[in-house]
Design a protein around this motif. Structure first.
Motif, PDB file in Angstrom:
ATOM      1  N   GLU A  14     -60.302 -16.954  -3.734  1.00  0.00           N
ATOM      2  CA  GLU A  14     -61.165 -17.225  -5.137  1.00  0.00           C
ATOM      3  C   GLU A  14     -62.404 -16.124  -5.109  1.00  0.00           C
ATOM      4  O   GLU A  14     -62.617 -15.758  -6.331  1.00  0.00           O
ATOM      5  N   ALA A  15     -62.797 -15.873  -4.052  1.00  0.00           N
ATOM      6  CA  ALA A  15     -64.147 -14.883  -4.074  1.00  0.00           C
ATOM      7  C   ALA A  15     -63.845 -13.455  -3.987  1.00  0.00           C
ATOM      8  O   ALA A  15     -64.524 -12.716  -4.421  1.00  0.00           O
ATOM      9  N   ARG A  16     -62.631 -13.152  -3.446  1.00  0.00           N
ATOM     10  CA  ARG A  16     -62.244 -11.778  -3.374  1.00  0.00           C
ATOM     11  C   ARG A  16     -62.114 -11.003  -5.012  1.00  0.00           C
ATOM     12  O   ARG A  16     -61.370 -11.798  -5.726  1.00  0.00           O
ATOM     13  N   GLY A  17     -62.879  -9.990  -4.816  1.00  0.00           N
ATOM     14  CA  GLY A  17     -62.853  -9.354  -6.119  1.00  0.00           C
ATOM     15  C   GLY A  17     -63.709  -9.850  -7.116  1.00  0.00           C
ATOM     16  O   GLY A  17     -63.757  -9.350  -8.484  1.00  0.00           O
ATOM     17  N   VAL A  18     -64.031 -11.042  -6.894  1.00  0.00           N
ATOM     18  CA  VAL A  18     -65.080 -11.756  -7.964  1.00  0.00           C
ATOM     19  C   VAL A  18     -66.530 -11.814  -7.544  1.00  0.00           C
ATOM     20  O   VAL A  18     -67.854 -11.589  -8.051  1.00  0.00           O
ATOM     21  N   SER A  19     -66.703 -12.123  -6.148  1.00  0.00           N
ATOM     22  CA  SER A  19     -67.971 -12.113  -5.441  1.00  0.00           C
ATOM     23  C   SER A  19     -67.995 -11.633  -4.015  1.00  0.00           C
ATOM     24  O   SER A  19     -67.723 -12.544  -3.145  1.00  0.00           O
ATOM     25  N   PRO A  20     -68.314 -10.475  -3.860  1.00  0.00           N
ATOM     26  CA  PRO A  20     -68.384  -9.734  -2.561  1.00  0.00           C
ATOM     27  C   PRO A  20     -69.248 -10.586  -1.597  1.00  0.00           C
ATOM     28  O   PRO A  20     -68.890 -10.846  -0.217  1.00  0.00           O
ATOM     29  N   THR A  21     -70.295 -11.128  -1.978  1.00  0.00           N
ATOM     30  CA  THR A  21     -71.332 -12.001  -1.393  1.00  0.00           C
ATOM     31  C   THR A  21     -70.686 -13.156  -0.778  1.00  0.00           C
ATOM     32  O   THR A  21     -70.674 -13.439   0.547  1.00  0.00           O
ATOM     33  N   TYR A  22     -69.910 -14.107  -1.520  1.00  0.00           N
ATOM     34  CA  TYR A  22     -69.375 -14.857  -1.343  1.00  0.00           C
ATOM     35  C   TYR A  22     -67.980 -14.956  -0.394  1.00  0.00           C
ATOM     36  O   TYR A  22     -67.673 -15.836   0.543  1.00  0.00           O
ATOM     37  N   GLU A  23     -67.338 -13.722  -0.729  1.00  0.00           N
ATOM     38  CA  GLU A  23     -66.180 -13.504   0.259  1.00  0.00           C
ATOM     39  C   GLU A  23     -66.619 -13.277   1.622  1.00  0.00           C
ATOM     40  O   GLU A  23     -65.948 -13.846   2.675  1.00  0.00           O
ATOM     41  N   ARG A  24     -67.763 -12.386   1.840  1.00  0.00           N
ATOM     42  CA  ARG A  24     -68.116 -12.115   3.226  1.00  0.00           C
ATOM     43  C   ARG A  24     -68.642 -13.415   3.828  1.00  0.00           C
ATOM     44  O   ARG A  24     -68.442 -13.748   5.091  1.00  0.00           O
ATOM     45  N   LEU A  25     -69.544 -14.138   3.092  1.00  0.00           N
ATOM     46  CA  LEU A  25     -70.046 -15.477   3.800  1.00  0.00           C
ATOM     47  C   LEU A  25     -69.035 -16.661   4.151  1.00  0.00           C
ATOM     48  O   LEU A  25     -69.209 -17.126   4.857  1.00  0.00           O
ATOM     49  N   SER A  26     -67.974 -16.568   3.118  1.00  0.00           N
ATOM     50  CA  SER A  26     -67.178 -17.724   3.629  1.00  0.00           C
ATOM     51  C   SER A  26     -66.305 -17.468   4.673  1.00  0.00           C
ATOM     52  O   SER A  26     -65.833 -18.235   5.713  1.00  0.00           O
ATOM     53  N   GLN A  27     -65.912 -16.081   4.819  1.00  0.00           N
ATOM     54  CA  GLN A  27     -65.053 -15.732   6.051  1.00  0.00           C
ATOM     55  C   GLN A  27     -66.073 -15.636   7.400  1.00  0.00           C
ATOM     56  O   GLN A  27     -65.399 -16.067   8.551  1.00  0.00           O
ATOM     57  N   ALA A  28     -67.199 -15.244   7.020  1.00  0.00           N
ATOM     58  CA  ALA A  28     -68.273 -15.851   8.491  1.00  0.00           C
ATOM     59  C   ALA A  28     -68.380 -17.155   8.741  1.00  0.00           C
ATOM     60  O   ALA A  28     -68.460 -17.544   9.957  1.00  0.00           O
ATOM     61  N   VAL A  29     -68.574 -18.070   7.711  1.00  0.00           N
ATOM     62  CA  VAL A  29     -68.738 -19.682   8.162  1.00  0.00           C
ATOM     63  C   VAL A  29     -67.375 -19.800   8.903  1.00  0.00           C
ATOM     64  O   VAL A  29     -67.478 -20.907   9.617  1.00  0.00           O
ATOM     65  N   ALA A  30     -66.168 -19.315   8.271  1.00  0.00           N
ATOM     66  CA  ALA A  30     -64.860 -19.865   8.966  1.00  0.00           C
ATOM     67  C   ALA A  30     -64.763 -19.365  10.310  1.00  0.00           C
ATOM     68  O   ALA A  30     -63.891 -19.981  11.050  1.00  0.00           O
ATOM     69  N   ARG A  31     -65.412 -18.524  10.894  1.00  0.00           N
ATOM     70  CA  ARG A  31     -65.606 -18.174  12.140  1.00  0.00           C
ATOM     71  C   ARG A  31     -66.848 -18.872  12.894  1.00  0.00           C
ATOM     72  O   ARG A  31     -67.004 -18.294  14.266  1.00  0.00           O
TER      73      ARG A  31
END
Length: 311
Positions: A14-31
């Motif tokens: 959902e965030a990839r290519g649309v919001s780099p901030t939320y792509e990075r943040l969601s992947q960090a929360v996943a870990r």
């Protein structure tokens, strides 16, 4: 799906290519075991990325750096948790009207619009906005809603709307600065154009506020639908709402809306209404399915920025 898997998928699809901030943040929360443990302590519907990120932004917290985000959430967890429990992702994206317009314009006019999960009702004004599909512009005024449309002959004009109403468990008021600030917090960080669009659409709605009723999409829908003028085509519609509704209530809603007079327009994720056969989506991004009276017509991006017609 575990909470970690949900955040990883949100980032990648959902965030990839649309919001780099939320792509990075969601992947960090996943870990992040600390944040995952906290999230797993709230009900499943309250763990979703959009809600957590929106709450943190609304509370003045940082979302641009995963480390400071982690520290803020852990330090302020009582406040974050309290907001998670009382709020919902009521993203009121007027841009979704660009996806709805081809269907609404093709129905017998005039229309009586009834939106389920209406939030502040900004999607109840498809006749007041302007649209641009490639080089083709429809309507005038602000905001101008842009949509990359494939396989679609754009409609000749906007629909004629003579009645508009919304149903929501917690309707928001576009004349209330606090409610508008929550809608703003739900807009993704890089999306300045969506912030401008929110302000323009809120001005349209505030000038002629819709009828918004606090209620349940099953228990309270018939009474509200009965208020629609009988000489207009009733259209009950919803977009990115039913995934938040438990399956038994979702099934009850589908049975109910199928029996109402007029038409039913749905714009939901493909697994929400369980369509029998769908063509392959255009790519790996997250898409909704636009459907009329249970018949799928198009793939649509979540904020109305693109659609691929196949119906």
């Amino acid at each position: 799906m575990t909470t970690a898997e949900a955040y990883a998928e949100f980032g990648s699809r959902e965030a990839r290519g649309v919001s780099p901030t939320y792509e990075r943040l969601s992947q960090a929360v996943a870990r992040d075991d600390d944040l995952l443990a906290l999230l797993d302590g709230v009900p499943p519907a309250k763990r979703q990325p959009n809600l957590l990120f929106g709450v943190v932004r609304w509370l003045g917290g940082p979302v641009d750096d995963p480390v400071t985000f982690h520290d803020f959430v852990v330090t302020h967890w009582p406040a974050v948790e309290a907001e998670l429990l009382i709020r919902a992702t009521q993203t009121n994206e007027a841009g979704r009207c660009a996806v709805l317009l081809p269907v609404l314009a093709a129905l017998p006019q005039p229309l009586a619009l009834l939106e389920v999960g209406a939030s502040a009702g900004l999607c109840l004004y498809p006749d007041r906005y302007a649209y641009r599909y490639g080089d083709h512009q429809i309507g005038s005024g602000a905001p101008i809603l842009e949509c990359a449309a494939n396989g679609l002959v754009p409609p000749a004009g906007v629909p004629q709307v003579v009645w508009r109403a919304g149903l929501d468990l917690n309707p928001l008021d576009v004349t209330d600065p606090g409610d508008v600030s929550w809608l703003d917090a739900l807009i993704w960080p890089e999306h300045a154009h969506r912030r401008a669009r929110l302000r323009a659409a809120a001005a349209v709605a505030a000038a002629d506020p819709p009828l918004l009723v606090r209620g349940d999409l099953v228990d309270d829908l018939p009474a509200l639908a009965a208020q629609a003028p009988t000489d207009a085509t009733l259209v009950v519609f919803h977009t990115s709402v039913l995934y938040q509704v438990p399956l038994p209530r979702r099934d009850a809603f589908v049975r109910l809306v199928s029996e109402l007079p007029g038409h039913w327009v749905a714009n939901e994720a493909p697994d929400v209404l369980g369509y029998d056969a769908l063509p392959e989506p255009p790519d790996d991004a997250l898409y909704n399915v636009l459907a009329l009276d249970g018949k799928p017509l198009a793939w649509a991006r979540g904020h109305g920025q693109a659609m691929t017609w196949f119906g």
